[in-house]
Design a protein around this motif. Structure first.
Motif, mmCIF file in Angstrom:
data_model
loop_
_atom_site.group_PDB
_atom_site.id
_atom_site.type_symbol
_atom_site.label_atom_id
_atom_site.label_comp_id
_atom_site.label_asym_id
_atom_site.label_seq_id
_atom_site.Cartn_x
_atom_site.Cartn_y
_atom_site.Cartn_z
ATOM 1 N N ALA A 127 -12.418 -2.851 1.246
ATOM 2 C CA ALA A 127 -13.371 -3.561 0.532
ATOM 3 C C ALA A 127 -13.009 -3.618 -0.846
ATOM 4 C CB ALA A 127 -14.765 -3.529 1.236
ATOM 5 N N ASP A 128 -13.331 -2.240 -1.421
ATOM 6 C CA ASP A 128 -13.102 -2.117 -2.742
ATOM 7 C C ASP A 128 -11.837 -2.666 -3.199
ATOM 8 O OD1 ASP A 128 -15.646 -1.134 -2.825
ATOM 9 O OD2 ASP A 128 -15.133 0.896 -2.791
ATOM 10 N N LEU A 129 -10.504 -2.281 -2.417
ATOM 11 C CA LEU A 129 -9.375 -2.623 -3.009
ATOM 12 C C LEU A 129 -9.270 -4.181 -3.073
ATOM 13 C CD1 LEU A 129 -6.917 -0.370 -1.317
ATOM 14 C CD2 LEU A 129 -6.908 -0.787 -3.884
ATOM 15 N N ARG A 130 -9.791 -4.918 -1.912
ATOM 16 C CA ARG A 130 -10.050 -6.392 -1.908
ATOM 17 C C ARG A 130 -10.625 -6.940 -3.252
ATOM 18 N NH1 ARG A 130 -12.459 -6.953 2.499
ATOM 19 N NH2 ARG A 130 -10.479 -6.666 3.893
ATOM 20 N N GLU A 131 -11.636 -6.345 -3.618
ATOM 21 C CA GLU A 131 -12.381 -6.789 -4.901
ATOM 22 C C GLU A 131 -11.591 -6.480 -6.063
ATOM 23 O OE1 GLU A 131 -16.928 -6.354 -6.388
ATOM 24 O OE2 GLU A 131 -16.482 -4.821 -4.729
ATOM 25 N N ALA A 132 -10.953 -5.276 -6.104
ATOM 26 C CA ALA A 132 -9.905 -5.145 -7.256
ATOM 27 C C ALA A 132 -8.783 -6.062 -7.296
ATOM 28 C CB ALA A 132 -9.359 -3.726 -7.018
ATOM 29 N N ARG A 133 -8.289 -6.527 -6.328
ATOM 30 C CA ARG A 133 -7.433 -7.427 -6.185
ATOM 31 C C ARG A 133 -7.837 -8.879 -6.725
ATOM 32 N NH1 ARG A 133 -2.821 -7.943 -7.355
ATOM 33 N NH2 ARG A 133 -2.136 -6.302 -5.986
ATOM 34 N N ASP A 134 -9.118 -9.353 -6.009
ATOM 35 C CA ASP A 134 -9.657 -10.298 -6.766
ATOM 36 C C ASP A 134 -9.891 -10.315 -8.149
ATOM 37 O OD1 ASP A 134 -11.138 -13.139 -6.289
ATOM 38 O OD2 ASP A 134 -12.713 -11.756 -7.005
ATOM 39 N N ALA A 135 -10.289 -9.101 -8.624
ATOM 40 C CA ALA A 135 -10.631 -9.117 -10.225
ATOM 41 C C ALA A 135 -9.291 -9.328 -10.877
ATOM 42 C CB ALA A 135 -11.271 -7.875 -10.282
ATOM 43 N N ALA A 136 -8.135 -8.546 -10.434
ATOM 44 C CA ALA A 136 -6.946 -8.727 -11.121
ATOM 45 C C ALA A 136 -6.426 -10.241 -10.918
ATOM 46 C CB ALA A 136 -5.860 -7.710 -10.292
ATOM 47 N N ASP A 137 -6.454 -10.918 -9.880
ATOM 48 C CA ASP A 137 -5.960 -12.293 -9.869
ATOM 49 C C ASP A 137 -6.733 -13.223 -10.775
ATOM 50 O OD1 ASP A 137 -4.369 -11.365 -7.865
ATOM 51 O OD2 ASP A 137 -5.285 -12.038 -6.323
ATOM 52 N N ARG A 138 -8.099 -12.858 -11.001
ATOM 53 C CA ARG A 138 -8.841 -13.695 -11.749
ATOM 54 C C ARG A 138 -8.828 -13.140 -13.326
ATOM 55 N NH1 ARG A 138 -13.703 -12.685 -11.557
ATOM 56 N NH2 ARG A 138 -13.833 -11.170 -9.736
ATOM 57 N N LYS A 139 -8.050 -12.237 -13.548
ATOM 58 C CA LYS A 139 -7.725 -11.555 -14.874
ATOM 59 C C LYS A 139 -9.329 -11.193 -15.561
ATOM 60 C CE LYS A 139 -3.917 -14.510 -15.607
ATOM 61 N NZ LYS A 139 -2.814 -13.728 -14.995
ATOM 62 N N ASP A 140 -9.850 -10.668 -14.446
ATOM 63 C CA ASP A 140 -11.420 -10.489 -14.988
ATOM 64 C C ASP A 140 -11.164 -8.512 -15.196
ATOM 65 O OD1 ASP A 140 -13.808 -9.281 -15.238
ATOM 66 O OD2 ASP A 140 -14.769 -10.405 -13.413
ATOM 67 N N LEU A 141 -10.720 -8.196 -16.378
ATOM 68 C CA LEU A 141 -10.525 -6.911 -16.626
ATOM 69 C C LEU A 141 -11.289 -5.927 -16.490
ATOM 70 C CD1 LEU A 141 -7.227 -7.089 -19.090
ATOM 71 C CD2 LEU A 141 -7.439 -7.685 -16.404
ATOM 72 N N ALA A 142 -12.690 -6.380 -17.024
ATOM 73 C CA ALA A 142 -13.705 -5.676 -17.105
ATOM 74 C C ALA A 142 -14.087 -5.320 -15.698
ATOM 75 C CB ALA A 142 -14.965 -6.455 -17.917
ATOM 76 N N GLN B 207 -14.508 6.447 -4.018
ATOM 77 C CA GLN B 207 -14.617 6.161 -2.619
ATOM 78 C C GLN B 207 -13.356 6.803 -1.476
ATOM 79 O OE1 GLN B 207 -16.801 4.886 -0.265
ATOM 80 N NE2 GLN B 207 -16.964 3.048 -1.297
ATOM 81 N N LEU B 208 -12.390 6.986 -2.200
ATOM 82 C CA LEU B 208 -11.312 7.622 -1.447
ATOM 83 C C LEU B 208 -11.575 8.832 -1.365
ATOM 84 C CD1 LEU B 208 -8.619 6.703 0.048
ATOM 85 C CD2 LEU B 208 -7.407 7.862 -2.157
ATOM 86 N N ALA B 209 -12.186 9.432 -2.171
ATOM 87 C CA ALA B 209 -12.322 11.047 -1.911
ATOM 88 C C ALA B 209 -13.453 11.286 -0.940
ATOM 89 C CB ALA B 209 -13.008 11.734 -3.425
ATOM 90 N N ARG B 210 -14.587 10.280 -0.641
ATOM 91 C CA ARG B 210 -15.454 10.363 0.286
ATOM 92 C C ARG B 210 -14.926 10.190 1.474
ATOM 93 N NH1 ARG B 210 -18.658 7.989 -3.823
ATOM 94 N NH2 ARG B 210 -18.368 6.175 -2.938
ATOM 95 N N ALA B 211 -13.985 9.255 1.433
ATOM 96 C CA ALA B 211 -13.258 8.857 2.803
ATOM 97 C C ALA B 211 -12.448 9.872 3.574
ATOM 98 C CB ALA B 211 -12.376 7.580 2.700
ATOM 99 N N THR B 212 -11.838 10.607 2.560
ATOM 100 C CA THR B 212 -10.860 11.796 3.042
ATOM 101 C C THR B 212 -11.290 12.866 2.834
ATOM 102 O OG1 THR B 212 -9.655 11.738 0.959
ATOM 103 C CG2 THR B 212 -8.838 10.150 2.522
#
Length: 454
Positions: free
Chosen positions: A421-436, A448-453
Motif C-alpha cells: 500500500a505504501d509503495l502504491r502511494e509512492a508510485r501515485d506521488a511520483a506519477d503526479r510529480k508530488d515530490l514532497a 514499514q519494511l523493517a517491521r514487516a521483515t
C-alpha cells in the motif's frame, strides 16, 4: 535477456521483416544446394526500415533447435550453462556507451504458464534489471523452461525501457504462442562446436542466431578459475554480431570487452557464496557507503569511505570487475566533491552504495542483501525528492518496486499488504510529480519494511 541481447528497432512490427523462401544476397552460401535457411531481411538500426539484404544465416543443417521439445518438469532449469533454478542472483557490471553499467538478474518465486500449440507450459521467471550510471534503464521478465533432454528454451519476455525514470516503451516484448512466435532454444543440452540455434526467432520483432565457437574453455571467474565454459558468436537482426561466454554456475558470463562495451559477471549467489558473518572491514565499508549516500558528502565522509575500501580490499579477495568499479566510483566521488558538482556527487555516491551491496552477496543470503537494497532506494528516494529531481524519484520508486517483487513472497500477509500500500502511494506521488509526498514516504517505506521483515 539483457539489452545487449535484445534487438528491436523503433517502429518494428510483426511481419516488418519477412522470411523469404530460398537463398538471397547475404544468405549463407547464397546459392542452391547450400542448405541455407530462408532469408531474414536486415533491419536498419537507425531507421527501423527493412533492407534488401538477407542476414548471413547458418545452414539449416547446423541448427540443433528444430525438434519439438518435450517439457515434463519445465521449471527445473538446471542446465550447467543456464542454471536459472540454481542461481538466486547474478550481478553483472561493466560499461555501455561510456556509462557505468550494472545489472541484477534474479530468479523470482513466481512462475508463468504459457500456452503454446495447445500445450500449457509452466515457465520459470527471471527478473532482469539494468542500471546505467546507477539509474534504472531497462527491466525485463524473462520466461524459461527446460526440456526433458536438458536443453533450455526461451518462451518470451515482458520488456520495459526507461528514460528519465519512466517507461518510454515496451519494445522487445514477445511471448511464445502469440503472433506466431515459437519457443526458442537458448541453450542446447550439451553444446558442441558448430551448433547453431536461435534464442529469439520472431523476425521483425526479435531475432538472434547463435553459433557455438568453443567448448570446454577455462575462464577467470570472480573468485577463481571456472571450467567448462563455452564461447558463442551471436548474429543480430541489424546484421551486427558479438561474442559471448557462458559458464557453469553463472549462465551468461560476459559480452564485449574491456576496451568497449562490456557486460560481465561480477559475482553470483550461491555460486560465489562464502556464508558467514560480514568481515568487519566490509561492515565498515557498508557504514561508510551509507554515509556518503545519505547527504552532503564531507571530506571526512570521503576519507572514511576510501579507508574502509582499502582495508576491505587488503583483507579479502575482491572480484576484479567489482574492484575496478568501486575504485572508479570512489575516484569519481572524490573528483565531484572537489569540483562541488552536486549532481555527480549524488550519482557516484549511489554507485558506491550499490557496489557495496553487491559485495555483501559473498557472505549474506540474497534476501538479506535485497532488504538492504530496499533501504538503499528508500534513502535515495528522500535524497532525490529533496533535490527536486522528478525523473530520479520516479526511477527510485521503480527500483523499490523491483526489490519488493523479490521480497514480498517471504513476507507475512498483513505486513506485505502494508508495504504494498505504501509503495502504491509512492508510485501515485511520483506519477503526479508530488515530490514532497514522495519524500515523506521514503522513511515510512524503510520503517514499514523493517517491521514487516523483523
Amino acid at each position: 535477456m539483457s539489452s545487449q541481447r535484445r534487438i528491436l528497432w523503433p517502429g518494428a512490427v510483426v511481419g516488418a521483416v519477412v522470411l523469404m523462401a530460398g537463398a538471397c544476397s547475404g544468405s549463407a552460401g547464397g546459392s542452391e544446394g547450400t542448405g541455407a535457411a530462408d532469408c531474414v531481411r536486415v533491419i536498419d538500426e537507425a531507421t527501423g526500415e527493412t533492407g534488401k539484404e538477407c542476414l548471413p544465416l547458418a545452414p539449416e543443417s547446423d541448427r540443433v533447435d528444430l525438434t519439438e521439445p518435450t517439457f515434463s518438469h519445465p521449471t527445473d532449469v538446471t542446465n550447467p550453462l543456464h542454471p536459472t533454478s540454481e542461481v538466486d542472483q547474478v550481478i553483472m557490471g561493466g560499461q555501455v556507451d561510456g556509462a557505468p553499467f550494472r545489472t541484477e538478474v534474479s530468479t523470482l518465486p513466481d512462475t508463468k504458464t504459457i500456452t503454446l500449440d495447445g500445450r500449457k507450459i509452466q515457465t520459470l521467471t527471471s527478473q532482469y534489471v539494468a542500471f546505467a550510471g546507477g539509474r534504472v534503464q531497462e527491466v525485463a521478465l524473462d520466461w524459461y523452461a527446460q526440456a526433458d533432454d536438458g536443453s533450455v528454451w526461451y518462451l518470451g519476455e515482458d520488456v520495459f525501457n526507461y528514460e528519465d525514470g519512466v517507461v518510454a516503451d515496451t519494445e522487445g516484448t514477445w511471448q511464445a504462442g502469440r503472433d506466431k512466435a515459437p519457443a526458442a532454444m537458448i541453450m542446447p543440452a550439451q553444446p558442441e562446436r558448430g551448433d547453431v540455434y536461435r534464442p529469439e526467432n520472431l523476425p521483425g520483432v526479435v531475432f538472434e542466431e547463435v553459433t557455438v565457437k568453443e567448448t570446454d574453455r577455462t575462464v577467470d571467474g570472480p573468485y577463481g578459475k571456472v571450467d567448462g565454459a563455452i564461447t558463442v558468436h551471436e548474429l543480430h537482426m541489424d546484421g551486427s554480431t558479438e561474442d559471448k561466454i557462458f559458464a557453469p554456475g553463472y549462465g551468461e558470463f560476459s559480452t564485449g570487452n574491456d576496451g568497449g562495451d562490456l557486460e560481465a559477471v561480477s559475482l553470483a549467489s550461491p555460486t560465489d557464496a562464502q556464508p558467514g558473518p560480514l568481515p568487519k572491514q566490509l561492515t565498515a565499508l557498508d557504514r561508510a557507503a551509507r554515509a556518503v549516500q545519505d547527504g552532503e558528502v564531507t571530506d571526512a565522509d570521503l576519507g572514511a569511505a576510501q579507508a574502509a575500501w582499502t582495508a576491505y580490499r587488503d583483507s579479502d579477495p575482491v572480484p576484479k570487475l567489482l574492484e575496478r568499479q568501486m575504485t572508479r566510483d570512489l575516484d569519481a566521488l572524490d573528483k565531484a566533491v572537489v569540483a562541488k558538482d552536486d549532481e555527480e556527487t549524488l550519482a557516484a555516491a549511489l554507485r558506491v552504495a550499490q557496489n557495496t551491496s553487491d559485495l555483501r552477496l559473498r557472505y549474506e543470503p540474497v534476501r538479506t542483501v535485497d532488504l538492504a537494497r530496499f533501504g538503499l532506494w528508500a534513502r535515495q528516494l528522500g535524497i532525490d525528492a529533496d533535490a527536486g529531481d522528478e525523473g530520479a524519484v520516479a526511477g527510485d520508486v521503480t527500483s523499490l518496486e523491483l526489490a519488493w517483487d523479490r521480497l514480498k513472497d517471504d513476507t507475512s500477509g498483513a505486513a506485505a499488504a502494508a508495504v504494498t500500500a505504501d509503495l502504491r502511494e509512492a508510485r501515485d506521488a511520483a506519477d503526479r510529480k508530488d515530490l514532497a509526498k514522495a519524500g515523506e514516504l521514503a522513511p515510512v517505506l524503510a520503517a514499514q519494511l523493517a517491521r514487516a521483515t523483523g
